[in-house]
Design a protein around this motif. Structure first.
Motif, PDB file in Angstrom:
ATOM      1  N   LEU A  12      65.720  95.420  23.355  1.00  0.00           N
ATOM      2  CA  LEU A  12      66.010  94.093  22.834  1.00  0.00           C
ATOM      3  C   LEU A  12      67.462  94.041  22.384  1.00  0.00           C
ATOM      4  O   LEU A  12      67.919  94.899  21.624  1.00  0.00           O
ATOM      5  N   GLN A  13      68.185  93.054  22.850  1.00  0.00           N
ATOM      6  CA  GLN A  13      69.611  92.945  22.558  1.00  0.00           C
ATOM      7  C   GLN A  13      69.850  92.810  21.061  1.00  0.00           C
ATOM      8  O   GLN A  13      69.159  92.065  20.368  1.00  0.00           O
ATOM      9  N   ASN A  14      70.850  93.556  20.561  1.00  0.00           N
ATOM     10  CA  ASN A  14      71.230  93.517  19.143  1.00  0.00           C
ATOM     11  C   ASN A  14      70.067  93.845  18.218  1.00  0.00           C
ATOM     12  O   ASN A  14      69.960  93.338  17.103  1.00  0.00           O
ATOM     13  N   ASP A  15      69.134  94.673  18.693  1.00  0.00           N
ATOM     14  CA  ASP A  15      67.963  95.017  17.911  1.00  0.00           C
ATOM     15  C   ASP A  15      67.574  96.435  18.315  1.00  0.00           C
ATOM     16  O   ASP A  15      67.471  96.735  19.498  1.00  0.00           O
ATOM     17  N   ASN A  16      67.321  97.296  17.357  1.00  0.00           N
ATOM     18  CA  ASN A  16      67.007  98.684  17.650  1.00  0.00           C
ATOM     19  C   ASN A  16      65.534  98.837  18.024  1.00  0.00           C
ATOM     20  O   ASN A  16      64.806  99.654  17.462  1.00  0.00           O
ATOM     21  N   HIS A  17      65.083  98.000  18.957  1.00  0.00           N
ATOM     22  CA  HIS A  17      63.696  98.023  19.386  1.00  0.00           C
ATOM     23  C   HIS A  17      63.612  97.815  20.889  1.00  0.00           C
ATOM     24  O   HIS A  17      64.576  97.411  21.543  1.00  0.00           O
ATOM     25  N   TYR A  18      62.429  98.075  21.413  1.00  0.00           N
ATOM     26  CA  TYR A  18      62.087  97.834  22.809  1.00  0.00           C
ATOM     27  C   TYR A  18      60.943  96.825  22.854  1.00  0.00           C
ATOM     28  O   TYR A  18      60.116  96.767  21.936  1.00  0.00           O
ATOM     29  N   ILE A  19      60.895  96.052  23.914  1.00  0.00           N
ATOM     30  CA  ILE A  19      59.705  95.256  24.190  1.00  0.00           C
ATOM     31  C   ILE A  19      58.948  95.963  25.306  1.00  0.00           C
ATOM     32  O   ILE A  19      59.529  96.346  26.322  1.00  0.00           O
ATOM     33  N   LEU A  20      57.668  96.182  25.098  1.00  0.00           N
ATOM     34  CA  LEU A  20      56.818  96.815  26.103  1.00  0.00           C
ATOM     35  C   LEU A  20      55.788  95.821  26.611  1.00  0.00           C
ATOM     36  O   LEU A  20      55.296  94.972  25.869  1.00  0.00           O
ATOM     37  N   MET A  21      55.448  95.943  27.872  1.00  0.00           N
ATOM     38  CA  MET A  21      54.342  95.194  28.480  1.00  0.00           C
ATOM     39  C   MET A  21      53.609  96.150  29.401  1.00  0.00           C
ATOM     40  O   MET A  21      54.225  96.997  30.040  1.00  0.00           O
ATOM     41  N   HIS A  22      52.285  96.008  29.446  1.00  0.00           N
ATOM     42  CA  HIS A  22      51.530  96.835  30.382  1.00  0.00           C
ATOM     43  C   HIS A  22      51.127  95.990  31.575  1.00  0.00           C
ATOM     44  O   HIS A  22      50.662  94.865  31.427  1.00  0.00           O
ATOM     45  N   VAL A  28      51.366  93.488  25.035  1.00  0.00           N
ATOM     46  CA  VAL A  28      52.777  93.293  24.721  1.00  0.00           C
ATOM     47  C   VAL A  28      53.016  93.828  23.322  1.00  0.00           C
ATOM     48  O   VAL A  28      52.307  93.456  22.383  1.00  0.00           O
ATOM     49  N   ASP A  29      53.997  94.719  23.173  1.00  0.00           N
ATOM     50  CA  ASP A  29      54.280  95.315  21.864  1.00  0.00           C
ATOM     51  C   ASP A  29      55.773  95.507  21.676  1.00  0.00           C
ATOM     52  O   ASP A  29      56.491  95.863  22.618  1.00  0.00           O
ATOM     53  N   LYS A  30      56.209  95.279  20.461  1.00  0.00           N
ATOM     54  CA  LYS A  30      57.579  95.595  20.056  1.00  0.00           C
ATOM     55  C   LYS A  30      57.541  96.961  19.387  1.00  0.00           C
ATOM     56  O   LYS A  30      56.835  97.155  18.402  1.00  0.00           O
ATOM     57  N   VAL A  31      58.301  97.903  19.934  1.00  0.00           N
ATOM     58  CA  VAL A  31      58.277  99.277  19.430  1.00  0.00           C
ATOM     59  C   VAL A  31      59.702  99.741  19.151  1.00  0.00           C
ATOM     60  O   VAL A  31      60.674  99.064  19.495  1.00  0.00           O
ATOM     61  N   SER A  32      59.806 100.905  18.529  1.00  0.00           N
ATOM     62  CA  SER A  32      61.138 101.449  18.261  1.00  0.00           C
ATOM     63  C   SER A  32      61.856 101.740  19.569  1.00  0.00           C
ATOM     64  O   SER A  32      61.239 101.953  20.615  1.00  0.00           O
ATOM     65  N   GLY A  36      60.159 103.224  23.044  1.00  0.00           N
ATOM     66  CA  GLY A  36      60.201 102.407  24.244  1.00  0.00           C
ATOM     67  C   GLY A  36      60.948 103.093  25.367  1.00  0.00           C
ATOM     68  O   GLY A  36      60.498 103.094  26.523  1.00  0.00           O
ATOM     69  N   GLN A  37      62.090 103.671  25.036  1.00  0.00           N
ATOM     70  CA  GLN A  37      62.880 104.372  26.045  1.00  0.00           C
ATOM     71  C   GLN A  37      62.090 105.540  26.639  1.00  0.00           C
ATOM     72  O   GLN A  37      62.102 105.758  27.857  1.00  0.00           O
ATOM     73  N   TYR A  38      61.393 106.265  25.782  1.00  0.00           N
ATOM     74  CA  TYR A  38      60.594 107.404  26.250  1.00  0.00           C
ATOM     75  C   TYR A  38      59.519 106.939  27.236  1.00  0.00           C
ATOM     76  O   TYR A  38      59.352 107.506  28.319  1.00  0.00           O
ATOM     77  N   LEU A  39      58.777 105.896  26.875  1.00  0.00           N
ATOM     78  CA  LEU A  39      57.661 105.455  27.710  1.00  0.00           C
ATOM     79  C   LEU A  39      58.137 104.897  29.050  1.00  0.00           C
ATOM     80  O   LEU A  39      57.503 105.121  30.087  1.00  0.00           O
ATOM     81  N   VAL A  40      59.251 104.187  29.033  1.00  0.00           N
ATOM     82  CA  VAL A  40      59.758 103.624  30.285  1.00  0.00           C
ATOM     83  C   VAL A  40      60.354 104.714  31.174  1.00  0.00           C
ATOM     84  O   VAL A  40      60.088 104.763  32.382  1.00  0.00           O
ATOM     85  N   ASP A 494      54.324 103.429  11.832  1.00  0.00           N
ATOM     86  CA  ASP A 494      55.135 104.345  12.609  1.00  0.00           C
ATOM     87  C   ASP A 494      56.080 103.625  13.576  1.00  0.00           C
ATOM     88  O   ASP A 494      56.844 102.788  13.179  1.00  0.00           O
ATOM     89  N   GLU A 495      55.918 103.931  14.890  1.00  0.00           N
ATOM     90  CA  GLU A 495      56.879 103.470  15.878  1.00  0.00           C
ATOM     91  C   GLU A 495      56.580 102.075  16.408  1.00  0.00           C
ATOM     92  O   GLU A 495      57.332 101.547  17.205  1.00  0.00           O
ATOM     93  N   ILE A 496      55.482 101.483  16.003  1.00  0.00           N
ATOM     94  CA  ILE A 496      55.132 100.149  16.485  1.00  0.00           C
ATOM     95  C   ILE A 496      55.607  99.147  15.453  1.00  0.00           C
ATOM     96  O   ILE A 496      55.271  99.210  14.293  1.00  0.00           O
ATOM     97  N   ALA A 497      56.388  98.159  15.915  1.00  0.00           N
ATOM     98  CA  ALA A 497      56.893  97.134  14.991  1.00  0.00           C
ATOM     99  C   ALA A 497      56.131  95.845  15.174  1.00  0.00           C
ATOM    100  O   ALA A 497      55.672  95.531  16.268  1.00  0.00           O
TER     101      ALA A 497
END
Length: 497
Positions: A12-22, A28-32, A36-40, A494-497
């Motif tokens: 996510l731009q200007n945000d220390n998070h990832y958006i995930l979708m399965h 759909v989840d916002k994670v650290s 997010g980087q690890y899972l992708v 934890d890592e889920i926001a």
């Protein structure tokens, strides 16, 4: 445990998070950022005991990631089998519940000779059989076929792909009547003028309206047929501001078409017709998108409820130096929204619509796996008595799926059946793709042009632009919620926001 093959995500731009979708649970989840980087990056691989990010998660978070589908105990083949079963179920539902779509080609001739057109010069010049204009008899025969195939699932049933032994018979399923689309060649020209009023009359008798894919050059001849209850929707192309447009959208009798088309769009809007302006973009005119948006604003079109504009790349199965990718176009149109308040979109709506579907809570989020109406039963009637299902293949008689005439509509079963058998679960590459239920294998005609078969994918840089547009769509959604004083609650710790 392994990372699912169907994880989709972007920072996510200007945000220390990832958006995930399965890709098949619809989670759909916002994670650290780190998670997010690890899972992708580790998509489809086994989690290792030494993976620091996994060791840092609580059991609650690991269980949550597994329940959402991002982590799985299924192996690759088991997970692929689940995706294929889902796609197959959705495909059968598509075939059962989709009413046929209808298009009419009054004439193959065209008053323009745009250099990038996918149709042949012989067709547009009206040579030999392409000089034929649809007659009243042909119109009556086409509408008789439309009456026969108006019900949901009718084309698939006729081809033996489904049966009609449902708990609720097909004829009891009420579906809105979609417009019948006029196509060409150029459907609204002086050549077709004698037959169009009769087509409008026959459509109205059946409670249907019309839309038209038109270049708009001779639209002034059809003013009395535009508006609510008549020809209600128009797709019209402008390929840049006047100087550039007039180099691309030209014909034997029309050397400068920009001002004529603009005047005709104004008239159509005044008549209450909806107008969608299409911009066919490559490197030669991409710089004019911004200027066109300013022009539309100056004319007041961007404030008209019946007006919209979108940009699309010029497709070619052969590499042209002028071509750009869909991802390149998306980057430009999204940047223009940020810097110039542009109203022109390209392919961004894919992510926005998918996100809304996943977050709405309205049943299973992925509703369809057919890419377009051609894969559920689009019938395109030409003036020669041939029926096609893809507008990019009209006039190529080896591609027709049926014929129509005094004896009714006669399917060419092998050709027609292939189109209705195409879906992501039937294409190996797609069945393993995290975007399978979102992009639904891409355009079949483009796939055939590239690979020689419709049973191939047409990715067209989708995997490149979708994650970025998903991230943007999520931030827009989140900001809308925050601005409406609706709090976003964290899913877990934890890592889920």
């Amino acid at each position: 445990m392994r990372v699912s093959n169907y994880v989709i995500g972007a920072p996510l731009q200007n945000d220390n998070h990832y958006i995930l979708m399965h890709g098949f649970t619809g989670a759909v989840d916002k994670v650290s950022y780190s998670l997010g980087q690890y899972l992708v990056e580790r998509r489809g691989t086994n989690c290792q005991p030494e993976d620091e990010i996994i060791r840092s998660l609580s059991q609650e978070t690991l269980s949550h990631l597994e329940s959402r589908g991002y982590l799985t105990n299924m192996d690759k083949n088991e997970e692929r089998s689940v995706m294929i079963r889902i796609a197959s179920t959705l495909h059968e539902n598509d075939l059962r519940t989709s009413p046929a779509g209808f298009m009419l080609i009054p004439t193959f001739t065209c008053n323009l000779r745009c250099p990038y057109c996918f149709q042949s010069h012989e067709m547009h010049a009206g040579r030999k059989e392409f000089a034929t204009v649809m007659t009243r008899e042909r119109v009556d025969q086409a509408f008789a076929a439309m009456d026969q195939f108006a019900g949901p699932g009718s084309v698939a049933t006729a081809l033996g792909l489904i049966n009609d032994s449902l708990d609720s018979p097909l004829e009891t399923i009420k579906m809105p009547k979609s417009p019948i689309t006029l196509f060409g060649g150029e459907p609204l020209s002086s050549v077709s003028l004698p037959i169009i009023p009769y087509i409008v009359e026959q459509a109205n008798l059946r409670g249907r309206t019309l839309s038209a894919v038109t270049n708009g050059v001779e639209l002034d001849k059809f003013v009395d047929l535009l508006g609510p209850g008549l020809i209600e929707e128009l797709q019209i192309t402008l390929d840049g501001l006047a100087e550039l447009h007039d180099k691309r959208r030209v014909g034997p009798k029309f050397r400068r078409t920009f001002e004529t088309i603009v005047t005709n769009i104004e008239t159509a809007l005044q008549r209450g017709a909806r107008v969608s302006v299409r911009l066919n973009i490559d490197t030669t005119n991409i710089a004019d998108i911004s200027g066109l948006n300013e022009y539309f604003t100056r004319l007041g079109w961007n404030e008209e409820p019946g007006f919209s504009a979108y940009a699309a790349v010029v497709f070619s199965a052969y590499k042209r130096p002028e071509n750009i990718s869909q991802a390149d176009l998306v980057r430009l149109t999204t940047n223009l929204k940020d810097t110039e308040d542009s109203h022109i979109e390209s392919y961004e709506q894919w992510a926005r619509n998918t996100l809304i579907s996943c977050l709405s809570g309205d049943g299973y989020p992925f509703k369809r796996v057919t890419h377009c109406a051609a894969e559920t039963g689009l019938l395109i009637f030409d003036p020669l008595g041939d029926v096609y299902t893809c507008w990019e293949e009209t006039g190529q008689r080896e591609r027709r799926i049926a014929t129509y005439g005094k004896q009714g509509l006669q399917f060419i079963d092998k050709t027609a059946g292939q189109w209705l058998s195409r879906f992501p679960g039937a294409i190996e590459q797609c069945s393993e793709c995290p975007y399978a239920l979102i992009h639904t294998a891409g355009c079949a005609s483009h796939a055939r042009s590239i690979s020689g078969t419709i049973f191939a994918s047409a990715c067209e840089s989708f995997q490149e632009f979708f994650p970025q547009t998903l991230a943007r769509a999520y931030l827009d959604f989140e900001n809308a919620l925050l601005n409406s004083n609706t709090l976003l609650k964290p899913n877990t710790e934890d890592e889920i926001a």
